[in-house]
Design a protein around this motif. Sequence first.
Motif, PDB file in Angstrom:
ATOM      1  N   TYR A  28       7.710   7.757  11.536  1.00  0.00           N
ATOM      2  CA  TYR A  28       7.205   6.456  11.106  1.00  0.00           C
ATOM      3  C   TYR A  28       5.690   6.515  11.025  1.00  0.00           C
ATOM      4  O   TYR A  28       5.049   7.394  11.599  1.00  0.00           O
ATOM      5  N   VAL A  29       5.129   5.579  10.272  1.00  0.00           N
ATOM      6  CA  VAL A  29       3.682   5.449  10.133  1.00  0.00           C
ATOM      7  C   VAL A  29       3.286   4.111  10.725  1.00  0.00           C
ATOM      8  O   VAL A  29       3.876   3.079  10.397  1.00  0.00           O
ATOM      9  N   ARG A  30       2.290   4.143  11.604  1.00  0.00           N
ATOM     10  CA  ARG A  30       1.740   2.914  12.183  1.00  0.00           C
ATOM     11  C   ARG A  30       0.426   2.629  11.463  1.00  0.00           C
ATOM     12  O   ARG A  30      -0.493   3.445  11.476  1.00  0.00           O
ATOM     13  N   LEU A  31       0.363   1.467  10.799  1.00  0.00           N
ATOM     14  CA  LEU A  31      -0.861   1.066  10.105  1.00  0.00           C
ATOM     15  C   LEU A  31      -1.933   0.695  11.122  1.00  0.00           C
ATOM     16  O   LEU A  31      -1.624   0.271  12.238  1.00  0.00           O
ATOM     17  N   PRO A  32      -3.199   0.818  10.753  1.00  0.00           N
ATOM     18  CA  PRO A  32      -4.266   0.445  11.684  1.00  0.00           C
ATOM     19  C   PRO A  32      -4.400  -1.064  11.805  1.00  0.00           C
ATOM     20  O   PRO A  32      -4.085  -1.803  10.866  1.00  0.00           O
ATOM     21  N   ALA A  33      -4.883  -1.528  12.956  1.00  0.00           N
ATOM     22  CA  ALA A  33      -5.132  -2.966  13.150  1.00  0.00           C
ATOM     23  C   ALA A  33      -6.317  -3.409  12.289  1.00  0.00           C
ATOM     24  O   ALA A  33      -6.336  -4.520  11.774  1.00  0.00           O
ATOM     25  N   VAL A  34      -7.288  -2.532  12.126  1.00  0.00           N
ATOM     26  CA  VAL A  34      -8.455  -2.793  11.289  1.00  0.00           C
ATOM     27  C   VAL A  34      -8.326  -1.902  10.063  1.00  0.00           C
ATOM     28  O   VAL A  34      -8.250  -0.672  10.188  1.00  0.00           O
ATOM     29  N   LYS A  35      -8.282  -2.498   8.887  1.00  0.00           N
ATOM     30  CA  LYS A  35      -7.973  -1.744   7.665  1.00  0.00           C
ATOM     31  C   LYS A  35      -8.874  -0.540   7.413  1.00  0.00           C
ATOM     32  O   LYS A  35      -8.452   0.424   6.790  1.00  0.00           O
ATOM     33  N   ASN A 108      -3.894   3.689   1.223  1.00  0.00           N
ATOM     34  CA  ASN A 108      -3.884   2.776   0.082  1.00  0.00           C
ATOM     35  C   ASN A 108      -3.545   1.365   0.577  1.00  0.00           C
ATOM     36  O   ASN A 108      -2.555   1.181   1.291  1.00  0.00           O
ATOM     37  N   PRO A 109      -4.349   0.364   0.212  1.00  0.00           N
ATOM     38  CA  PRO A 109      -4.122  -1.001   0.726  1.00  0.00           C
ATOM     39  C   PRO A 109      -2.822  -1.643   0.258  1.00  0.00           C
ATOM     40  O   PRO A 109      -2.409  -2.659   0.812  1.00  0.00           O
ATOM     41  N   THR A 110      -2.149  -1.038  -0.710  1.00  0.00           N
ATOM     42  CA  THR A 110      -0.859  -1.593  -1.151  1.00  0.00           C
ATOM     43  C   THR A 110       0.272  -1.248  -0.179  1.00  0.00           C
ATOM     44  O   THR A 110       1.350  -1.834  -0.254  1.00  0.00           O
ATOM     45  N   VAL A 111       0.045  -0.288   0.738  1.00  0.00           N
ATOM     46  CA  VAL A 111       1.073   0.099   1.723  1.00  0.00           C
ATOM     47  C   VAL A 111       1.151  -0.987   2.788  1.00  0.00           C
ATOM     48  O   VAL A 111       0.160  -1.319   3.431  1.00  0.00           O
ATOM     49  N   LYS A 112       2.328  -1.540   2.965  1.00  0.00           N
ATOM     50  CA  LYS A 112       2.543  -2.667   3.880  1.00  0.00           C
ATOM     51  C   LYS A 112       3.686  -2.359   4.852  1.00  0.00           C
ATOM     52  O   LYS A 112       4.557  -1.533   4.556  1.00  0.00           O
ATOM     53  N   PRO A 113       3.715  -3.068   6.003  1.00  0.00           N
ATOM     54  CA  PRO A 113       4.857  -2.918   6.915  1.00  0.00           C
ATOM     55  C   PRO A 113       6.163  -3.199   6.169  1.00  0.00           C
ATOM     56  O   PRO A 113       6.226  -4.105   5.337  1.00  0.00           O
ATOM     57  N   GLY A 114       7.174  -2.397   6.452  1.00  0.00           N
ATOM     58  CA  GLY A 114       8.464  -2.523   5.768  1.00  0.00           C
ATOM     59  C   GLY A 114       8.602  -1.555   4.599  1.00  0.00           C
ATOM     60  O   GLY A 114       9.702  -1.295   4.134  1.00  0.00           O
ATOM     61  N   ASP A 115       7.483  -1.006   4.129  1.00  0.00           N
ATOM     62  CA  ASP A 115       7.508   0.015   3.075  1.00  0.00           C
ATOM     63  C   ASP A 115       7.880   1.359   3.687  1.00  0.00           C
ATOM     64  O   ASP A 115       8.016   1.490   4.901  1.00  0.00           O
TER      65      ASP A 115
END
Length: 145
Positions: A28-35, A108-115
């Motif tokens: 899995y990939v964990r997105l950062p809290a700060v973009k 890439n900012p288009t990557v969102k949770p659930g993707d």
Amino acid sequence: MRLIITLVAAATLSACGQPAQIYVDKGYVRLPAVKTNPGVAYFTLHGGKDSTKLLSVTSPTAIKTELHESMTQGGMSTMVPIKEIPVPAKASIAFAPGGKHVMLFTINPTVKPGDTMPLIFTFANNLRIEYDAPVIAAGDAPPKQ
């Protein structure tokens, strides 16, 4: 004639069973809290019938990636880049919080949770594996797998 030889060879090999192949799971990939900060990828890597080395994990949705390992020395936690990771035959290597992981810079900012995010694993034996890792938000629990 070639077709018959190919079919016989294929039947013979399938009867013997397939050799163990390198594979990835529980990723899995964990997105950062700060973009503007990097994200992180975790997974389990399973070695094949022969030893090799993991050279890189890249993604078309991140500008830069690095293999890293977290460690504690003298009561201080540090994170260091790793050039390559040995993958012993038939071994399992966990990339998990507090240990080995992949840093993902400028996602890439288009990557969102659930993707899902494609991760491309490149090995010293010229093998490449693509794995679609579920994406979670910074504070979310890891996916159950």
